[in-house]
Write a protein that holds these residues in place. Structure first.
Motif, PDB file in Angstrom:
ATOM      1  N   UNK A 272      -9.192  -6.268  -4.255  1.00 52.18           N
ATOM      2  CA  UNK A 272      -8.805  -5.291  -3.239  1.00 52.18           C
ATOM      3  C   UNK A 272      -7.417  -5.588  -2.682  1.00 52.18           C
ATOM      4  N   UNK A 273      -7.051  -6.858  -2.622  1.00 56.44           N
ATOM      5  CA  UNK A 273      -5.703  -7.211  -2.175  1.00 56.44           C
ATOM      6  C   UNK A 273      -4.640  -6.584  -3.068  1.00 56.44           C
TER       7      UNK A 273
ATOM      8  N   UNK B 231       0.820  -1.209   0.000  1.00 54.69           N
ATOM      9  CA  UNK B 231       0.000   0.000   0.000  1.00 54.69           C
ATOM     10  C   UNK B 231       0.855   1.261   0.000  1.00 54.69           C
ATOM     11  N   UNK B 232       2.112   1.119   0.397  1.00 54.63           N
ATOM     12  CA  UNK B 232       2.998   2.284   0.450  1.00 54.63           C
ATOM     13  C   UNK B 232       3.398   2.766  -0.948  1.00 54.63           C
TER      14      UNK B 232
ATOM     15  N   UNK C  63      -5.086   2.713  -2.068  1.00 48.52           N
ATOM     16  CA  UNK C  63      -4.276   2.448  -0.874  1.00 48.52           C
ATOM     17  C   UNK C  63      -5.151   1.918   0.262  1.00 48.52           C
ATOM     18  N   UNK C  64      -6.347   2.480   0.422  1.00 46.18           N
ATOM     19  CA  UNK C  64      -7.241   2.076   1.497  1.00 46.18           C
ATOM     20  C   UNK C  64      -7.678   0.627   1.363  1.00 46.18           C
ATOM     21  N   UNK C  65      -8.083   0.222   0.170  1.00 47.93           N
ATOM     22  CA  UNK C  65      -8.586  -1.147   0.019  1.00 47.93           C
ATOM     23  C   UNK C  65      -7.468  -2.165   0.192  1.00 47.93           C
ATOM     24  N   UNK C  66      -6.230  -1.775  -0.129  1.00 49.59           N
ATOM     25  CA  UNK C  66      -5.110  -2.704   0.076  1.00 49.59           C
ATOM     26  C   UNK C  66      -4.873  -2.985   1.550  1.00 49.59           C
TER      27      UNK C  66
ATOM     28  N   UNK D 224     -15.599   2.717   3.263  1.00 52.82           N
ATOM     29  CA  UNK D 224     -16.083   2.365   1.921  1.00 52.82           C
ATOM     30  C   UNK D 224     -14.934   1.998   0.993  1.00 52.82           C
ATOM     31  N   UNK D 225     -15.195   1.031   0.084  1.00 48.39           N
ATOM     32  CA  UNK D 225     -14.091   0.470  -0.689  1.00 48.39           C
ATOM     33  C   UNK D 225     -14.432   0.169  -2.142  1.00 48.39           C
TER      34      UNK D 225
END
Length: 1235
Positions: free
Chosen positions: A1139-1140, A1014-1015, A1210-1213, A1174-1175
């Motif tokens: 999402x991963x 996510x970074x 980034x959020x969903x990861x 939310x995603x």
């Protein structure tokens, strides 16, 4: 009982002690060293002294002593100051004052009576400056006789004037007085002393004498030598001198308690006069300083102190021994009369002391045995066992005894007697026990044991960690050694290859070529600067404006290392150009070409007709030495490259482990907070041995509106040794909506269990629909016992996978096994298994069922133990998993054979977990048959993966299972009205599936070009998109890319998929589809669509109508959106994998899609209730308008809010859709099934 003890000892007693910070009263009943000095004979011995000891019921308090000893006059040892006499007038005045001021009842003790007596003591005080304080004290003590007729003991009255004590205390507090040497002689007690003896003692001890009225004057002087000042203080004891400091009072009380009393005749009183004289060193001569005359004499005095201390200790022991003998005789007599076979001493046993146990052998089963032994332990046989041999005691009768030390942790001593072999005296099978008073109680000891266990576990963990560290170090050393050998072998191989090539090149190399090139000087070596000349007109550079040399050495081994522009030579005729070149070190051969420009800019080359130019270095190093050095260089380079690779790999492994641990911790906290609207704890992480507050909101439960709420709590799944705690009434908390109460968590807890009720004695309960509330406890000394779960399934990824069932079996089993439980899987041995994914595959056993031999094979798959059943009837040798006309018969046989295998193998699983219609028969076969044959421990859990197949079999399994699940909460609601489900809703639960985060991991995915987290999700996805576009031949453009990865069936919404493809192209996006259809008609339909799209939108659309695992990874990583428009979806893994990898899901709201995807515009509250954000984007309908609504919002967000969109990726990861949470839910279900 009286015992005379003749003792040979010196009569002077010398004691050394520190004064800090108070110098109080000198003990009563002490005599000066001067009074006894005349007793020393020439040989240093003294006359014997006779002591009389009287034991009585208050013996331990009274410690009476009597003695008589002649005291010669005028004799004192050398080295002490002469006795300073107190005038008689002073004595009389003191006596008179004391008689006036002190009442007869002022004595601190009324226990003893006797006539007054005379005591004298001299104290010598020294400081660190070797100063001396000589203290002579004279005390008046008035004692009232209680029994004149028999010469009984007298009370001692003592009062002290505050001035003297204050002076001494002041010196002590200032640190000016370090040590007091007190020369005393203990007096005897409780014995009448004749007038002659009294007078003789008074004269010998420096008393003023016996005055006319029979009063004995006791004198004590204190000489304080301090600095160069003189102070004279005279003190008379008086009643008013009772004001002393608290510390002084304590010291004085101690002195009173240790006072020895002298029995005197009734007509003698003791008058005590005490004075303190502070001497100035300037005003006294050296011979007035009270110090020993020699070092030897000081050493003698120290020896005297030691002997006196030893004597006092010996005397005390003798007294105690006599008292003990008397008590033991009495106890032995009493117990013998009562017929008791056992008694012990002391009668009150306390921790940390010895107890002597007595057994009357003649009363026991050991009466004819020559040996008697005791075998025992403490605290119900839980602590410190012992075996000791008894010996015959001195008591009358057949009493045998031994000493046993009672440890400080004991509350009870348990034991039996035996003869050392097989004859026991065990108190008629009840064992003997002695209660220990004043120590731990049962619960304190249990906690102590737990603390001990915790320390043992910590030490064991430390030792194991150290052993693992050593093993790892050994593995590292061995690996390093192997790597070094491999690198050295590779270096040798590389050198041999280079040497062969260079030897060929050397044969072709020249020193010069006429009219083409030459070198000056002709003889040179490495690091020399030479001029290399080139005739431009000799080759293709004849018309070049500039000439450059591009060179290297030894067949270009280091690449391009010589670059220089040539200069036209003015000294040579013709078109000669030259360059100054430094010959590289280690060069055997120079390699070069000529060009019309520098590297990357040259167009025309002269490369000697593709052979390059080569010149021998005449004075090069010996070739043998060169190749040795070359091999070493190659070896070092290989070592460095390996070191860097291993360092990078370690860093990546550590980061992966850290990210997994952090994700797991976040998920656990979310799990603990999942019902915070009903119940939660503070702290969230409950620690063993600590206190925790439980908060409960009855408004959301069946207890809503009840006037009282009671907590019923226990630990360790209601199995804790302490049992359930008493019900606790909950009180309102500060936040208003919740009630609260506190609970102390024991050290041996691993789980906290509770339910709530409306009354203290019961009533209505909130027990979470029969599963109870459970909160894990951390840091306990006891770990949760592992459960044994056996999965019976017909699919397992990756060796026998058709759909999601195989993924669930493998991933759920791994997740539960990672939580320290034991998991086995039983699977048919298909002939189409992917055996390359099975490790340690081997034959296990064979057995018969239904007249058919069944061979059992064992292997490891993804770290899981798998048993493969191979019936010899050919049921599973048909080249496929499903699709045969007799699938029901095949899988029914498998279910029977699997249960038979468990029975014959002695397995006793806690849970048997079967899946879908294919293993549904396990549920009723177990309940109807195998539960009665020996598999009675197990509970059956049944999971429905898809209700579309085998409804009848599923209904029968629902009836016979203990618990049933399906793969998402929403899907469980959607099918709850089905006739095979509806009657069993009380045991039916929806638990989401997860994904295997090791398989689907963008940080360690070998199928994508750049690892990312996510970074760096934006960089990683950009690289993946470019790679995807390149691989499929799409236009490399910054456009929104929609990915679709699915089976092409009506369930997956194929009509919506087609519409979404065209809608994406209309929005100037790109689309990639990967999937195939089991139905040939649907497959052909999509083949035609692919041809159409490849013709009209070749640079923006690509349909790959097959299964391609590596390509699926690249699509998940490279797509901006993943579309999942399923008509129904029990769970769905596609949106979770998306999402991963940081791709945003666009889904239809059904089943598991609704449970996992929360719309960024409409589901903020729903997401917050699940501790999520939310995603994605979702829609309700099953038509084109629904797809357009979600897809248009998604693509618009990509175009208009790129920064926001990147933050969404980034959020969903960072959301956890692995099996971490589902595994916890399944464990709760397993425990509920076993309850």
């Amino acid at each position: 009982m009286e015992v005379r003890l003749p003792v040979q000892r010196p009569l002077n007693c010398r004691t050394h002690f520190k004064i800090k910070p108070f110098i109080g009263l000198v003990p009563h009943g002490t005599t000066s060293i001067f009074s006894q000095s005349s007793q020393w004979q020439k040989d240093g011995t003294v006359p014997p002294v006779s002591y009389r000891i009287t034991a009585s019921s208050d013996f331990s308090r009274r410690r009476q002593r009597k003695f008589s000893a002649p005291t010669p006059k005028d004799s004192r040892p050398r080295g002490f100051m002469p006795r300073m006499q107190v005038p008689t007038g002073t004595q009389k005045r003191d006596k008179k004052n004391n008689e006036e001021k002190e009442p007869l009842d002022a004595s601190p003790s009324k226990e003893f009576g006797g006539s007054n007596r005379k005591i004298a003591a001299e104290l010598k005080i020294t400081t660190n400056d070797d100063e001396f304080v000589n203290i002579n004290q004279a005390k008046d003590a008035d004692e009232e006789s209680e029994d004149d007729s028999n010469g009984g003991l007298k009370e001692v009255l003592l009062s002290t004037e505050p001035s003297v004590d204050a002076k001494i205390s002041q010196f002590a507090e200032n640190g000016e007085i370090d040590t007091i040497y007190e020369d005393v002689m203990e007096s005897t007690e409780s014995e009448r002393i004749s007038e002659r003896v009294v007078e003789e003692k008074a004269t010998a001890n420096g008393y003023s004498g016996v005055v006319e009225d029979g009063t004995v004057i006791e004198e004590k002087q204190i000489h304080v030598i301090k600095g160069d000042k003189i102070q004279n203080v005279e003190k008379e004891e008086s009643k008013e001198a009772k004001t002393i400091t608290d510390s002084g009072r304590k010291a004085a009380d101690k002195i009173y308690s240790e006072t020895k009393e002298i029995g005197t005749d009734k007509k003698y009183d003791v008058k005590r006069v005490e004075s303190i004289k502070i001497l100035d060193l300037e005003d006294i001569s050296e011979n007035q300083v009270p110090e020993p005359e020699s070092i030897e004499e000081g050493q003698i005095l120290v020896g005297e102190e030691k002997r006196d201390e030893d004597y006092s200790s010996k005397l005390k022991l003798e007294e105690d021994a006599n008292l003990r003998k008397e008590v033991l005789d009495r106890l032995a007599e009493e117990n013998f009369r009562k017929g008791n076979k056992l008694f012990y001493y002391p009668e009150v046993v306390k921790p940390g002391q010895d107890v002597e146990v007595f057994l009357n052998r003649s009363f026991s089963t050991l009466k004819n045995e020559p040996d008697v032994m005791i075998m025992g332990a403490f605290n119900d046989w839980k602590w410190k066992s012992f075996t000791i041999k008894l010996s015959k005691s001195h008591l009358n009768g057949d009493w045998w005894s031994c000493h046993v030390h009672v440890p400080k942790e004991a509350y009870k001593m348990d034991f039996v007697f035996f003869n050392g072999q097989d004859v026991y005296e065990n108190n008629e099978r009840k064992d003997f026990c002695i209660n220990v008073e004043g120590g731990m109680d049962v619960f304190e000891f249990e906690n102590f044991l737990l603390e001990e266990k915790r320390r043992e576990q910590e030490e064991l963990a430390r030792q194991q960690a150290e052993m693992e560290r050593q093993r790892e170090e050994q593995r590292r050393i061995e690996a390093e050694k192997a790597n070094q050998e491999a690198d050295r072998a590779q270096a040798k191989e590389e050198v041999a290859k280079r040497r062969r090539m260079l030897e060929v090149l050397v044969k072709k190399a020249k020193k010069s070529v006429d009219n083409v090139w030459y070198i000056e000087p002709s003889e040179f070596k490495g690091e020399d600067e030479v001029k290399l000349y080139y005739n431009r007109i000799s080759g293709p550079l004849a018309h070049a404006k500039d000439v450059w040399i591009h060179g290297g050495l030894n067949n270009w081994k280091d690449g391009l290392s010589i670059v220089s522009k040539l200069i036209r030579s003015e000294r040579k005729e013709g078109d000669w150009w030259y360059a100054n070149v430094v010959v590289p070190e280690g060069a055997l051969v120079l390699d070069w070409v000529f060009a019309d420009g520098p590297p990357q800019q040259a167009i025309v080359y002269d490369n000697n007709r593709l052979q390059d130019f080569h010149a021998i270095v005449p004075k090069s190093i010996p070739t043998g030495l060169y190749w040795v050095e070359e091999e070493q260089k190659i070896y070092r380079k290989l070592q460095e490259e390996r070191r860097l690779r291993e360092k990078a790999a370690r860093a990546k492994t550590e980061k992966t482990a850290r990210m997994k641990a952090e994700t797991k911790e976040r998920t656990l906290r979310a799990f603990l907070f999942s019902q915070k609207h009903i119940v939660y704890t503070d702290p969230v992480d409950v620690q063993a041995g600590k206190t925790v507050t439980v908060f409960y909101n009855p408004a959301n439960t069946v207890l809503n509106g009840k006037p009282e709420i009671w907590l019923r709590c226990s630990f360790n799944r209601w199995t804790h040794r302490m049992g359930p705690l008493p019900p606790q009434k909950m009180l309102p908390s500060e936040n208003g909506s919740h009630l609260k109460t506190t609970v102390k968590v024991p050290l041996d807890a691993y789980m906290m269990d509770f339910v709530f009720s409306e009354k203290e004695d019961g009533g209505i309960f909130d027990n979470k629909n029969g599963t109870d509330y459970h909160v894990p406890v951390f840091g306990g000394v006891v770990k949760e016992p592992p459960m044994h779960i056996v999965h019976l399934a017909v699919e397992m990824a990756p060796i026998a996978k058709v759909g999601g069932l195989g993924d669930v079996v493998t991933s759920l089993s791994r997740a539960v096994q990672d939580l320290n439980h034991n998991v086995d899987i039983i699977l048919p041995k298909y002939d189409c298994l992917k055996f390359n994914n099975v490790k340690d595959f081997q034959f296990h056993k064979s057995y018969y069922w239904g007249g058919t031999e069944v061979k059992v094979w064992f292997g490891k798959v993804e770290g899981l133990s798998v048993y493969f059943l191979e019936p010899q009837n050919g049921f599973f040798s048909v080249g496929c998993i499903y699709g045969r006309n007799n699938d029901g018969e095949r899988f029914g046989f498998f279910c029977h054979a699997a249960l038979e295998f468990l029975l014959l193998s002695g397995f006793h699983p806690d849970v048997i977990h079967c899946h879908d219609w294919s293993s549904a028969p396990v549920a009723w076969l177990y309940k109807e048959q195998y539960r009665h044959y020996g598999l009675n421990k197990a509970r059956v859990v049944f999971t429905i993966h898809n209700l579309e197949f085998g409804a009848n079999l599923i209904g029968k399994a629902m009836l016979n299972s203990d618990k049933a699940t399906t793969v998402s909460p929403t899907y469980s609601q959607e099918v709850s009205g089905n006739p095979v489900i509806a009657p069993h809703l009380f045991k039916f639960h929806g638990i989401l599936n997860g994904i295997d985060q090791d398989i689907w991991d963008p940080y360690n995915d070998k199928f994508i070009p750049l690892s990312y987290t996510s970074e760096n999700v934006i960089e990683g996805k950009r690289a993946a998109k470019e790679a995807l576009q390149q691989r499929l031949g799409l236009k490399k453009a910054d456009q929104p890319l929609v990915g679709i990865i699915t089976r092409l069936t009506h369930q997956k919404g194929i009509h919506l998929i087609k519409h979404a493809i065209w809608r994406t192209l209309d929005r100037n996006g790109q689309v990639v589809l990967l999937g195939s259809a089991p139905d040939p008609r649907i497959q052909n339909d999509f083949v035609n669509l692919a041809n159409q799209l490849h013709s009209s939108h070749n640079d923006r659309a690509r349909l790959c109508l097959t299964y391609d695992e590596p390509l699926s990874h690249l699509i998940y990583a490279g797509a901006d959106f993943i579309l999942v428009p399923s008509i129904f979806e029990p769970c769905g893994l596609t949106q979770l994998i998306a999402m991963r990898y940081g791709s945003i899901p666009v889904v239809r709201k059904t089943g598991g899609l609704h449970d996992t995807v929360f719309d960024v515009d409409h589901d903020k509250e729903r997401a917050q209730a699940c501790d999520l954000e939310p995603n994605g984007f979702n829609f309700d309908g099953a038509d084109a308008a629904g797809v357009d609504y979600a897809l248009n919002r998604a693509i618009t967000a990509w175009y208009d809010g790129r920064e926001w969109f990147n933050s969404l990726c980034k959020r969903v990861m960072e959301q956890d859709w692995s099996w971490n949470r589902p595994a916890l839910d399944y464990l709760e279900l397993y425990h509920a099934a076993r309850k």
